[in-house]
Structure formats: structure tokens, C-alpha cells
Design an enzyme around this catalytic site. Structure first.
Site, PDB file in Angstrom:
ATOM      1  CE  LYS A 171      -4.084  -2.249   1.606  1.00 25.51           C
ATOM      2  NZ  LYS A 171      -3.571  -3.611   1.954  1.00 25.51           N
TER       3      LYS A 171
HETATM    4  C1  LIG Z   1      -4.293  -4.682   1.464  1.00 24.19           C
HETATM    5  C2  LIG Z   1      -3.542  -5.939   1.331  1.00 24.19           C
HETATM    6  C3  LIG Z   1      -3.990  -6.969   0.500  1.00 24.19           C
HETATM    7  C4  LIG Z   1      -5.291  -6.873  -0.271  1.00 24.19           C
HETATM    8  O1  LIG Z   1      -5.229  -5.906  -1.283  1.00 24.19           O
HETATM    9  P1  LIG Z   1      -6.609  -5.329  -1.913  1.00 24.19           P
HETATM   10  O2  LIG Z   1      -6.184  -4.240  -2.801  1.00 24.19           O
HETATM   11  O3  LIG Z   1      -7.421  -4.870  -0.749  1.00 24.19           O
HETATM   12  O4  LIG Z   1      -7.233  -6.473  -2.626  1.00 24.19           O
HETATM   13  C5  LIG Z   1      -3.203  -8.103   0.381  1.00 24.19           C
HETATM   14  N1  LIG Z   1      -2.055  -8.237   1.087  1.00 24.19           N
HETATM   15  C6  LIG Z   1      -1.601  -7.280   1.904  1.00 24.19           C
HETATM   16  C7  LIG Z   1      -0.349  -7.503   2.660  1.00 24.19           C
HETATM   17  C8  LIG Z   1      -2.317  -6.099   2.051  1.00 24.19           C
HETATM   18  O5  LIG Z   1      -1.858  -5.146   2.863  1.00 24.19           O
END
Ligand SMILES: *Cc1c(COP(=O)(O)O)cnc(C)c1O
Length: 494
Positions: free
Chosen positions: A111
Site C-alpha cells: 500500500k
Molecule cells: C491490502 C492488502 C492486500 C489486499 O489488497 P486489496 O487491494 O485490498 O485487494 C493483500 N495483502 C496485503 C499484505 C495487504 O496489505
């Protein structure tokens, strides 16, 4: 470029406006009026670019109102916060399998790629729209978004940020990362319940017109840093292009060859960015949607029915513990031939009875682009162990779900298209469960786990985690879901 809402009742005149608003007024999600294209010529030119230049190329296709030079500077600044200034290095694991490591940023999860850039997109976007109000960002997080958003927005001019996380739904390290957050413009509160409770509480505040008016009088407007915000989604489109360019550069593929991507999925934002890349002309084969025990998406792709009337599981991949994948709305909007009325009806059905169904034709069309499956926690841990034993490569608990589903897909289809697995978190962020998968004996203390994991794997502990040990815990408040609004109002008053 104009943006329209998936529910058809509102629009944004430009990308800046869509980003500042976050969510459309009708409760829908903003989508670009059409998908800009990247030709093979442009793709060829991107091969020799660094990541920031690639990002600027992709982003500016949507963010036409942003000055391109300045956007490039913002990308350079954002991505300088990653190891080697590269947010998306691609590692080869075997003949046809590659791992794109998206976790080398400030908070060790993918993210960061979007949230290091979003503060610029938002602040600049507000300037472009002539908005003078202070911006209040509300975030519901299943763990990783919260920290990445706090880190991205801390001490940003004219912006305050408040993060809500499920009190029992995040890992020890995630909790510690958030509770120790620095910055004068930040607040972190735990809500009793799971992620969907948090997300619903925040969504309700966003859609409350009365509160919106009251705040505006005080000189404050809301925005979101969740993946519903187009400004979160669009930086994620870049790394699909970037991985493709890297595979060409290393001689693994020729331009025009198809590449599959496997994505550990929760809110459907990350994989949707891959779908956007495909719509822009990137030769993507299958997008493989990997889920954990909360396999509502697996069922959706198999049956055409999205149904949240089911048990919610807390798993060792907490960032994927989600039943309502908000970004799926953008996909079903596209899949229906951009029928906003139908999309609005389906979302209303989801709200009232907890499910909706696609037509058979839509379902069949989806299977051209997507494959979906899930694995349980035992299989997840087995995969961590197997990959570590065979390749000496350490997966986190989310990426392991993706690798497991990739193996299922390949066994099932015999497809040997080059495949990139998106690695979404550092194994150290989930050290306890990763360690138990390869070692068995696990210390209680999160830091001891990290040290032990280092002993066993020789993979260095990231500095960001070491630093947490001595930081002050600033935020310890836990509230009921019904108290969310009060907590927000109190924070604004501060
Ligand atoms: C947020 C997250 C996900 C999921 O991603 P989305 O975009 O919500 O589908 C998967 N793995 C990790 C480590 C995350 O932080």
C-alpha cells in the site's frame, strides 16, 4: 479527463476533483470516462525508464490536469522512500514464475506504493479545484492501509488524518506500527469488531449529508485514502506495466507476449489495477484472484453470485479478511457494459439482502480475464514452508496464499505463460505465523519472533521494525462502532 460514478448519479469534471472527493456523492465509485491507451511504442520507450518515469507516463494518462514535470518530481520524491528507489523489483523464482516485491517501502506493505504519492495527488488536486478547506482523511483499515496512510500523510499541510482499525483484526506488528505513529495531524482509534464493521462505520459518515454540511461550515471537508479513492488505485496500475517492462528488459518475454498476474486479494483494489492496465493495452493474460478462507470472491467468480451471508474468519492473512470487496463495484460496472443503473441496483441488493447475481453472459465474460481460487490457513503455511525449502525464498502469509493459488491454477490448466505473483508484504510484518510455518517453535514476543526469523532465514530484519521497539505508544483508544462519529468530531475540534 472526466470521471463518472459507477452508480450514474454524479460525476467529477476532472481527475483532481475525483481524487479530492474520494467517493462519489451517490455512494458510487469514480471511474475514468474511458480508458486511455498505452501503445507498444510507448511501452518500448518505458523499458529504459526508471520507476518514477514509468509511473509518470502511466499516471499522466489519467491525471491530465496535473503538470507533468511536477508530477514526475512528486513520483521521484515518493519512490525515493523505497529501497533503491524501486517500489516494484521483480525476482525470478523458477522457469515461469516471478515475484514482484511491492513491500520495500516505509511500512513494508504494497500500500506504500500508492500512499507515498496520494498526499501530493490530493493536496495538488485541491489546489487545482480551488478548494481552500482543510481536508480530513478518514481511513478504515484491515491493518496495512492505516499505517501506510498515516506515514504518507503525517504532517502534510492542510490535511488531518484519522484511522480506524478492528481491535482484534490486526497483527501485533501492525497494531504497534499504528499506535506509535508520529505527526501532529494524526489520530488512530480501534473499533470493536471486524474490518467490515470499521469500513461500514466510515462509509456511513462519508454519506451523511448533514455532517458534511456542518463540517463545511467549520472549513473542513472529508476525503478518503481507502482504495475506493481513484488516487489510490491509479498509482497501482504502474507496477503492472513496470513488471512487464522488466521482463522484456531481462529477455524473459518479447513485447506483445502475454503475462499472467496473481494477486492476493481483499478489497479488490490491487487486482483491479491489473484489470485497468489490461484495458489500457498491456498484454495481460489471466488475472488470478487469490483469497483466503474468506473466499467470497472465489465463489463469485465461480457462480456469478456475490453473497456476504456467511461466516467471517479471522486468518493469518488479516489484510485479506474482508467480505465486502468495495472495488469489485468498478469491475461489475465495466462488465455490465457500464450500466450504472444496474450497478446501483446490485449495490442496493447487497446492502439490503447481502447478495446479488450477475447474468450468465456476464459471468462467462469474466472468466476470460479472471481465474479465482482460495486456500486455507494450513495450506498457506505449507506453501511458506515448501517455497522456503525449495528456493530459500521467504513468503509472507498473504503472498503465500497467492503462490498456493498459482500452483492450483497451473496444475489445473497446464498454462505455462510467464506469471508474476504480486508480493504484498514483508514476511517480517507477519513474523509469528511465517516463523511457525518454517520452524515450529515460536516466541510470544513479536520482536523475539523477528530475531528468530532472522536466525532461521538470514533475511535481514527491516530497520523500520527494529525502530518500533523503542517508540512511544501514543494511541490506545478503543470504541464501539456507534461512537465513531463522535470520535471524528472530537478530533476535528482538537
Ligand atoms: C491490502 C492488502 C492486500 C489486499 O489488497 P486489496 O487491494 O485490498 O485487494 C493483500 N495483502 C496485503 C499484505 C495487504 O496489505
Amino acid at each position: 479527463m472526466k470521471f463518472v460514478s459507477t452508480r450514474g448519479q454524479s460525476e467529477a469534471s476532472c481527475s483532481a476533483s475525483a481524487i479530492v472527493k474520494g467517493l462519489a456523492e451517490d455512494g458510487g465509485l469514480f471511474v475514468p470516462e474511458k480508458f486511455p491507451q498505452i501503445s507498444f511504442d510507448e511501452l518500448n520507450q518505458m523499458i529504459d525508464m526508471d520507476y518514477a518515469e514509468r509511473a509518470c507516463t502511466v499516471l499522466h494518462k489519467y491525471l491530465e490536469e496535473y503538470d507533468k514535470e511536477e508530477l514526475l518530481c512528486a513520483c521521484e520524491k515518493a519512490y525515493s522512500k523505497f529501497e533503491d528507489c524501486d517500489p516494484a523489483p521483480v525476482v525470478k523464482i523458477d522457469e515461469n514464475t516471478f515475484i514482484m516485491e511491492l513491500f520495500h517501502g516505509p511500512t513494508l506493505a504494497f500500500k506504500d506504493v500508492a500512499l507515498t504519492l496520494l498526499p501530493y495527488l490530493l493536496r495538488k488536486g485541491a489546489d487545482i479545484c480551488g478548494i481552500k478547506e482543510q481536508i480530513l482523511i478518514l481511513v478504515a483499515t484491515s491493518g496495512d492501509t492505516g499505517k501506510a496512510a498515516l506515514e504518507g500523510f503525517k504532517d502534510a499541510q492542510g490535511i488531518k488524518i484519522m484511522v480506524f482499525y478492528p481491535s482484534e483484526g490486526v497483527s501485533d506488528m501492525q497494531k504497534l506500527q499504528m499506535c506509535t505513529q508520529e505527526g501532529d495531524n494524526v489520530n488512530v482509534v480501534a473499533i470493536k469488531g471486524n474490518f467490515d464493521d470499521c469500513q461500514t462505520a466510515v462509509k456511513n459518515i462519508f454519506s451523511d449529508k448533514k455532517i458534511e454540511r456542518e463540517l463545511k461550515e467549520k472549513g473542513v471537508i472529508f476525503s478518503s485514502a481507502n482504495s475506493m479513492n481513484f488516487g489510490r488505485l491509479v498509482p497501482q496500475v504502474t507496477y503492472y506495466f513496470s513488471a512487464y517492462c522488466d521482463l522484456i528488459a531481462s529477455g524473459e518475454i518479447k513485447i506483445g507476449d502475454k503475462v499472467n498476474f496473481v494477486v492476493p486479494t481483499g478489497n479488490f483494489g490491487n487486482i483491479l489495477a491489473g484489470y485497468y492496465a489490461k484495458q489500457m493495452g498491456l498484454p495481460v493474460g489471466k488475472l488470478i484472484c487469490a483469497s483466503n478462507d474468506n473466499n467470497v470472491l472465489t465463489e463469485f467468480f465461480a457462480s456469478g453470485t456475490y453473497d456476504i451471508n456467511r461466516e467471517f474468519y479471522k486468518t493469518i492473512s488479516p489484510s485479506m479478511d474482508i467480505l465486502i470487496s468495495s472495488n469489485l463495484e468498478r469491475l461489475i460496472f465495466e462488465q455490465s457494459g457500464r450500466d450504472a443503473k444496474l450497478t446501483a441496483n446490485r449495490m442496493a441488493e447487497l446492502k439490503t439482502k447481502g447478495n446479488y447475481s450477475l447474468t450468465d453472459k456476464e459471468k462467462t465474460a469474466l472468466s476470460k480475464d479472471f481465474f479465482a481460487d482460495f486456500c486455507d490457513q494450513l495450506e498457506c503455511k505449507e506453501t511458506i514452508g515448501e517455497v522456503f525449502d525449495e528456493y530459500g525464498y521467504l513468503l509472507d502469509t498473504h503472498t503465500a496464499v497467492a503462490v498456493n493459488v498459482k500452483n492450483t491454477y497451473c496444475d489445473y490448466t497446464k498454462d505455462n505463460t510467464p506469471t508474476v505473483v504480486l508480493s504484498t508484504a514483508s514476511p517480517y510484518k507477519f513474523a509469528k505465523d511465517v516463523l511457525s510455518a518454517i520452524n515450529g517453535k515460536v516466541p510470544e514476543d513479536a520482536f523475539k519472533c523477528a530475531n528468530k526469523l532472522y536466525e532461521v532465514s538470514a533475511l535481514p530484519v527491516p530497520d523500520q521494525l527494529v525502530a518500533l521497539k523503542t517508540k512511544e505508544k501514543r494511541f490506545t483508544q478503543i470504541i464501539n462502532r456507534t461512537e465513531t462519529l463522535n470520535a471524528v468530531i472530537e478530533f476535528i475540534g482538537k
